[in-house]
Motif scaffolding. Structure first.
Motif, PDB file in Angstrom:
ATOM      1  N   PHE A  17       0.828  -1.198   0.000  1.00  0.00           N
ATOM      2  CA  PHE A  17       0.000   0.000   0.000  1.00  0.00           C
ATOM      3  C   PHE A  17       0.873   1.262   0.000  1.00  0.00           C
ATOM      4  CE2 PHE A  17      -2.354   3.323   2.247  1.00  0.00           C
ATOM      5  CZ  PHE A  17      -3.490   3.400   1.464  1.00  0.00           C
ATOM      6  N   ARG A  18       1.885   1.297   0.866  1.00  0.00           N
ATOM      7  CA  ARG A  18       2.798   2.458   0.922  1.00  0.00           C
ATOM      8  C   ARG A  18       3.460   2.699  -0.433  1.00  0.00           C
ATOM      9  NH1 ARG A  18       4.249  -0.029   5.706  1.00  0.00           N
ATOM     10  NH2 ARG A  18       3.666   1.119   7.563  1.00  0.00           N
ATOM     11  N   ARG A  19       3.925   1.623  -1.062  1.00  0.00           N
ATOM     12  CA  ARG A  19       4.595   1.766  -2.365  1.00  0.00           C
ATOM     13  C   ARG A  19       3.638   2.255  -3.436  1.00  0.00           C
ATOM     14  NH1 ARG A  19       6.860  -3.497  -3.880  1.00  0.00           N
ATOM     15  NH2 ARG A  19       5.846  -4.400  -2.085  1.00  0.00           N
ATOM     16  N   LEU A  20       2.415   1.741  -3.428  1.00  0.00           N
ATOM     17  CA  LEU A  20       1.424   2.191  -4.412  1.00  0.00           C
ATOM     18  C   LEU A  20       1.108   3.669  -4.244  1.00  0.00           C
ATOM     19  CD1 LEU A  20      -1.080  -0.801  -4.319  1.00  0.00           C
ATOM     20  CD2 LEU A  20       0.500  -0.227  -6.165  1.00  0.00           C
ATOM     21  N   ILE A  21       0.917   4.078  -3.015  1.00  0.00           N
ATOM     22  CA  ILE A  21       0.604   5.485  -2.741  1.00  0.00           C
ATOM     23  C   ILE A  21       1.768   6.381  -3.168  1.00  0.00           C
ATOM     24  CG2 ILE A  21       0.168   7.179  -0.910  1.00  0.00           C
ATOM     25  CD1 ILE A  21      -2.263   5.423  -1.535  1.00  0.00           C
ATOM     26  N   MET A  24       1.850   7.453  -6.830  1.00  0.00           N
ATOM     27  CA  MET A  24       0.747   8.227  -7.382  1.00  0.00           C
ATOM     28  C   MET A  24       1.202   9.653  -7.683  1.00  0.00           C
ATOM     29  SD  MET A  24      -2.388   6.924  -5.021  1.00  0.00           S
ATOM     30  CE  MET A  24      -3.725   7.102  -6.178  1.00  0.00           C
ATOM     31  N   GLU A  25       0.606  10.249  -8.705  1.00  0.00           N
ATOM     32  CA  GLU A  25       0.956  11.615  -9.085  1.00  0.00           C
ATOM     33  C   GLU A  25       0.671  12.595  -7.946  1.00  0.00           C
ATOM     34  OE1 GLU A  25      -0.225  14.890 -12.470  1.00  0.00           O
ATOM     35  OE2 GLU A  25      -0.534  12.767 -12.896  1.00  0.00           O
ATOM     36  N   HIS A  26      -0.477  12.448  -7.312  1.00  0.00           N
ATOM     37  CA  HIS A  26      -0.852  13.272  -6.164  1.00  0.00           C
ATOM     38  C   HIS A  26      -1.173  12.330  -5.004  1.00  0.00           C
ATOM     39  CE1 HIS A  26      -1.010  16.782  -8.728  1.00  0.00           C
ATOM     40  NE2 HIS A  26      -1.781  16.100  -9.561  1.00  0.00           N
ATOM     41  N   PRO A  27      -0.150  11.880  -4.293  1.00  0.00           N
ATOM     42  CA  PRO A  27      -0.382  10.884  -3.246  1.00  0.00           C
ATOM     43  C   PRO A  27      -1.231  11.438  -2.103  1.00  0.00           C
ATOM     44  CG  PRO A  27       1.931  11.559  -3.279  1.00  0.00           C
ATOM     45  CD  PRO A  27       1.251  12.262  -4.405  1.00  0.00           C
ATOM     46  N   PRO A  28      -2.249  10.680  -1.713  1.00  0.00           N
ATOM     47  CA  PRO A  28      -3.072  11.110  -0.583  1.00  0.00           C
ATOM     48  C   PRO A  28      -2.341  10.884   0.741  1.00  0.00           C
ATOM     49  CG  PRO A  28      -3.801   8.975  -1.391  1.00  0.00           C
ATOM     50  CD  PRO A  28      -2.727   9.440  -2.317  1.00  0.00           C
ATOM     51  N   GLY A  29      -2.727  11.661   1.745  1.00  0.00           N
ATOM     52  CA  GLY A  29      -2.199  11.438   3.084  1.00  0.00           C
ATOM     53  C   GLY A  29      -2.835  10.190   3.668  1.00  0.00           C
ATOM     54  N   GLU A 124      -4.039  -1.364  -9.723  1.00  0.00           N
ATOM     55  CA  GLU A 124      -5.170  -0.837 -10.483  1.00  0.00           C
ATOM     56  C   GLU A 124      -6.414  -0.691  -9.596  1.00  0.00           C
ATOM     57  OE1 GLU A 124      -7.252   0.815 -13.597  1.00  0.00           O
ATOM     58  OE2 GLU A 124      -5.104   0.564 -13.305  1.00  0.00           O
ATOM     59  N   MET A 125      -6.696  -1.685  -8.775  1.00  0.00           N
ATOM     60  CA  MET A 125      -7.863  -1.618  -7.883  1.00  0.00           C
ATOM     61  C   MET A 125      -7.735  -0.448  -6.913  1.00  0.00           C
ATOM     62  SD  MET A 125      -9.401  -4.370  -5.174  1.00  0.00           S
ATOM     63  CE  MET A 125     -10.259  -5.401  -6.352  1.00  0.00           C
ATOM     64  N   MET A 126      -6.565  -0.297  -6.309  1.00  0.00           N
ATOM     65  CA  MET A 126      -6.346   0.796  -5.358  1.00  0.00           C
ATOM     66  C   MET A 126      -6.474   2.154  -6.038  1.00  0.00           C
ATOM     67  SD  MET A 126      -5.843   0.384  -2.147  1.00  0.00           S
ATOM     68  CE  MET A 126      -7.076  -0.881  -2.072  1.00  0.00           C
ATOM     69  N   ARG A 127      -5.878   2.284  -7.209  1.00  0.00           N
ATOM     70  CA  ARG A 127      -5.952   3.554  -7.933  1.00  0.00           C
ATOM     71  C   ARG A 127      -7.399   3.939  -8.199  1.00  0.00           C
ATOM     72  NH1 ARG A 127      -7.145   5.349 -12.417  1.00  0.00           N
ATOM     73  NH2 ARG A 127      -7.357   3.369 -13.465  1.00  0.00           N
ATOM     74  N   ARG A 128      -8.190   2.978  -8.688  1.00  0.00           N
ATOM     75  CA  ARG A 128      -9.594   3.254  -9.004  1.00  0.00           C
ATOM     76  C   ARG A 128     -10.402   3.519  -7.742  1.00  0.00           C
ATOM     77  NH1 ARG A 128     -10.243  -1.716 -12.518  1.00  0.00           N
ATOM     78  NH2 ARG A 128     -12.104  -1.947 -11.269  1.00  0.00           N
ATOM     79  N   ALA A 129     -10.184   2.743  -6.686  1.00  0.00           N
ATOM     80  CA  ALA A 129     -10.926   2.938  -5.436  1.00  0.00           C
ATOM     81  C   ALA A 129     -10.608   4.301  -4.822  1.00  0.00           C
ATOM     82  CB  ALA A 129     -10.598   1.815  -4.450  1.00  0.00           C
ATOM     83  N   ILE A 130      -9.330   4.652  -4.783  1.00  0.00           N
ATOM     84  CA  ILE A 130      -8.931   5.934  -4.215  1.00  0.00           C
ATOM     85  C   ILE A 130      -9.489   7.081  -5.049  1.00  0.00           C
ATOM     86  CG2 ILE A 130      -6.933   7.433  -3.805  1.00  0.00           C
ATOM     87  CD1 ILE A 130      -5.476   4.838  -2.860  1.00  0.00           C
ATOM     88  N   ASP A 131      -9.414   6.946  -6.364  1.00  0.00           N
ATOM     89  CA  ASP A 131      -9.972   7.980  -7.232  1.00  0.00           C
ATOM     90  C   ASP A 131     -11.462   8.175  -6.947  1.00  0.00           C
ATOM     91  OD1 ASP A 131      -9.977   9.856  -9.505  1.00  0.00           O
ATOM     92  OD2 ASP A 131     -11.170   8.300 -10.494  1.00  0.00           O
ATOM     93  N   PHE A 132     -12.201   7.077  -6.850  1.00  0.00           N
ATOM     94  CA  PHE A 132     -13.633   7.197  -6.599  1.00  0.00           C
ATOM     95  C   PHE A 132     -13.913   7.812  -5.235  1.00  0.00           C
ATOM     96  CE2 PHE A 132     -17.584   5.656  -4.748  1.00  0.00           C
ATOM     97  CZ  PHE A 132     -18.492   6.147  -5.669  1.00  0.00           C
TER      98      PHE A 132
END
Length: 141
Positions: A17-21, A24-29, A124-132
């Motif tokens: 999770f840390r690596r995926l975040i 990201m272009e604009h990593p969430p806190g 991909e799942m994390m990116r889409r879930a976080i975006d939503f």
């Protein structure tokens, strides 16, 4: 600002999770807590967090199999408290058991995601879930 509270006891999953975040272009806190008990204390401002001003996240990702209180118990307690009853709660678990899914939804989970096996699928799942949940969905704090 706290965008995501991830409740996960597996250090490997937390590291992914840390690596995926971080990619990201604009990593969430985010904050990762490793037990259901600590998550309840944090969200309800009790125990070690009593008297502290703990920011509420915009999204809670929660595993079901946790030490202390399990994910179901966390959902139940979060939904029963006025401070947290509207928080978006998304179960993120390896369990594909329909009984677990139904119970999570019955307790008030907003969504149930089954952890994929490959890093690419997780990404991909994390990116889409976080975006939503962080950019498209609205909730009442």
């Amino acid at each position: 600002m706290l965008d995501i509270l991830y409740i996960e006891d597996n250090p490997d999953e937390a590291d992914i999770f840390r690596r995926l975040i971080s990619r990201m272009e604009h990593p969430p806190g985010f904050l990762i807590l490793s037990s259901g008990s600590e998550a309840i204390d944090y969200l309800l401002q009790q125990g070690n967090y009593q008297g502290q001003s703990t920011p509420l996240p915009h999204l809670v990702l929660i595993d079901l199999k946790l030490p202390g209180h399990n994910g179901f118990e966390v959902i139940q307690q979060v939904r029963a408290t006025s401070r947290t009853c509207y928080l978006p709660l998304v179960v993120y678990s390896t369990s594909d058991n329909p009984k677990d899914m139904r119970r999570a939804y019955d307790l008030g989970a907003n969504a149930y995601l089954i952890k994929p096996e490959s890093y690419h699928q997780v990404s991909e799942m994390m990116r889409r879930a976080i975006d939503f949940w962080l950019t498209q969905s609205q909730y009442i704090p």
